[in-house]
Scaffold this motif. Structure first.
Motif: not given
Length: 413
Positions: A139-147, A158-159, A239-245
Motif C-alpha cells: 500500500d504505497i504511492g510513488i512520487w517523482d519530483w523535478n527539482i 499515491g493520489a 520516492g514513495v509514500h507509505i500510509n502508516i496511519d
C-alpha cells in the motif's frame, strides 16, 4: 587579435569531438578529443563508410541508418542522433552525433559523450520500474519530483491515498507542500535540507498530511536523488509514500498504555517517576507532592463487589482531576493509592488543594446513589520542596508517611 589563433588550435581546444569529412567522404581532420572518447586515430577511420562499419557492425542496421542519414542530410542539411559505439578498446559508450552539411558537400561532425546521461536515465527508469513493482505488492504511492522545474507527480495510487484522482493534482511541488500538516512543515524542511547537504543518505520523514476530505493521516516518506547536473546539483528525486496511519494509532495507544493506568486513565507510577526526575532538574520550584490513599476500599469490595470497588477508584480519579490545574500531574500508583505533583506550588497552596479534595469527597457522598458506599473518603499527606536543593524523592516519602498518619486517625475515627 583572432589572427594569433589558428583554426586547428581552436578545434583542438573545443569541448566536443570534431571531424571534418570531404565531398568524397574521406575524413580529413579529427581533433584529439575524438581519439580520447573513442580510442580511434584518423588512420583507423579514414572514411565515413569505415566509421559506419565500426558503429554498426550489423549490415542490415547499418543500411537502415545510412538511408535515414542520407535522406535527412538532403532534406534538412543536418542529422542528429545518439548511438552506442564500441570503442577501440571494447568499451561501450553512448555518443551524440551532430552532423551538418557544409559548402562543397563537406560534412562537419561533432561528437558528445552522453554515456553518463544515458546511464542516469536508465537508472531512473529501472528505479521507477522497481518502485512500480513494489506498489503492486504494498500500500504505497510513488512520487517523482523535478527539482529544477518544481513539477511533482504522483502515480494513481499515491493520489488515491490522499483521496484524489490523479488528474485533480496539478503536479506542482507547492501543491504537495500545502497538503502537509502545518505543524510538520518545519520538520520536512529540515529533513530535506539535511539530505541535500549530504548529512543523510536517504530522505526519510514521518509526517502528517491532509487528504481531500480534510482528514489528517500519517505517512512515511522515503526518497532519493536520481539525477544531478554537471555541478552535482540535484535535478530529480523519486520516492514513495507509505500510509502508516494505523501504525501511528497503535503506537499512540501503546505509548498511552505504557504511561497510563488502564482503569482510570490517570498517569501510572512509571510516568510519575519520570516526571519527578524531570522536575528535580527544572526551575519549577517550589514543588509540592500530595499522596492519597482511599479509605475502606477492602470493605467496599467485600460488601458491594469488585465492580463497585473499581467504580469507587474511578470516581476518586475524577475528583482528583477536577481540583488540579492542567499542568499538574495526577497518577494512580497502586490499587488504592494516588499521587499528585504540583509544580510551582507552595506549602499553603498544597494544603488548600488537600482541603478541596476532602470537600469534594464529602459532596460526592451527599449525592451518591443508594447502592454506593457512604464512606467514600481519602486519606491525604503532603510535602513541599522549596528548591532544587531538596530531594523530591525524600519529599515524596515524607508525604507518604504523613498520609499514613492521617489514615490511622481516619481508621480510628
Amino acid at each position: 587579435m583572432l589572427e594569433r589563433f589558428s583554426l586547428k588550435n581552436i578545434l583542438e581546444n573545443m569541448t566536443m569531438g570534431v571531424i571534418l569529412v570531404d565531398s568524397d567522404r574521406n575524413l580529413i581532420y579529427m581533433n584529439q578529443l575524438v581519439t580520447e572518447i573513442t580510442g580511434y586515430e584518423i588512420e583507423d577511420v579514414n572514411t565515413l563508410e569505415k566509421g559506419f562499419q565500426i558503429i554498426f557492425p550489423d549490415p542490415d542496421k547499418r543500411k537502415e541508418i545510412k538511408n535515414i542519414f542520407n535522406v535527412k542530410l538532403k532534406d534538412r542539411g543536418y542529422y542528429n542522433a545518439v548511438f552506442p559505439i564500441k570503442t577501440k578498446y571494447g568499451k561501450i559508450k553512448y555518443l551524440e552525433f551532430r552532423i551538418n552539411l557544409l559548402e562543397d558537400d563537406y560534412l562537419l561532425i561533432n561528437l558528445v559523450n552522453v554515456s553518463e546521461r544515458i546511464a542516469q536515465a536508465k537508472e531512473l527508469k529501472e528505479t521507477k520500474e522497481r518502485l512500480e513493482m513494489a506498489v503492486e505488492a504494498a500500500d504505497i504511492g510513488i512520487w517523482d519530483w523535478n527539482i529544477k522545474t518544481g513539477k511533482f507527480q504522483y502515480n494513481e495510487h499515491g493520489a488515491e491515498m490522499l483521496g484524489f484522482e490523479k488528474n485533480e493534482l496539478d503536479g506542482e511541488f507547492s501543491t504537495w507542500k500545502n497538503l502537509i500538516y502545518e505543524e510538520d512543515k518545519e520538520l520536512i524542511e529540515q529533513k530535506l535540507a539535511e539530505y541535500f547537504n549530504g548529512e543523510t543518505d536517504t530522505f526519510i520523514s514521518e509526517h502528517r498530511i491532509k487528504t481531500k476530505s480534510g482528514d489528517i493521516i500519517w505517512i512515511r516518506n522515503i526518497g532519493r536523488i536520481v539525477e544531478v547536473d554537471q555541478d552535482g546539483s540535484p535535478l530529480r528525486a523519486i520516492g514513495v509514500h507509505i500510509n502508516i496511519d494505523e501504525y501511528k494509532k497503535r503506537e499512540k495507544e501503546i505509548e498511552f498504555l505504557s504511561f497510563h493506568d488502564e482503569l482510570t486513565g490517570l498517569y501510572n507510577r512509571r510516568y510519575l517517576e519520570n516526571e519527578i526526575e524531570r522536575l528535580s532538574e527544572s526551575r519549577k520550584y517550589p514543588v509540592s507532592i500530595i499522596v492519597g490513599d482511599l479509605d475502606k476500599l477492602k470493605k467496599v469490595n467485600d460488601t458491594f463487589g469488585h465492580k463497585a470497588g473499581d467504580e469507587y477508584i474511578v470516581n476518586s480519579a475524577r475528583i482528583l482531576e477536577s481540583v488540579v490545574r492542567n499542568e499538574d500531574i495526577v497518577a494512580r500508583t497502586g490499587g488504592d493509592e494516588f499521587v499528585i505533583l504540583l509544580p510551582e506550588t507552595d506549602r499553603s497552596t498544597a494544603i488548600k488543594v488537600c482541603e478541596r479534595i476532602r470537600r469534594r469527597f464529602t459532596d460526592y457522598n451527599a449525592h451518591a446513589p443508594e447502592n454506593f458506599s457512604k464512606e467514600f473518603s481519602i486519606s491525604l499527606g503532603s510535602c513541599t520542596a522549596e528548591s532544587s536543593e531538596e530531594d523530591l524523592g525524600i519529599c515524596y516519602n515524607i508525604a507518604d508517611q504523613r498520609m499514613y498518619v492521617n489514615k490511622e486517625k481516619n481508621d480510628r475515627g
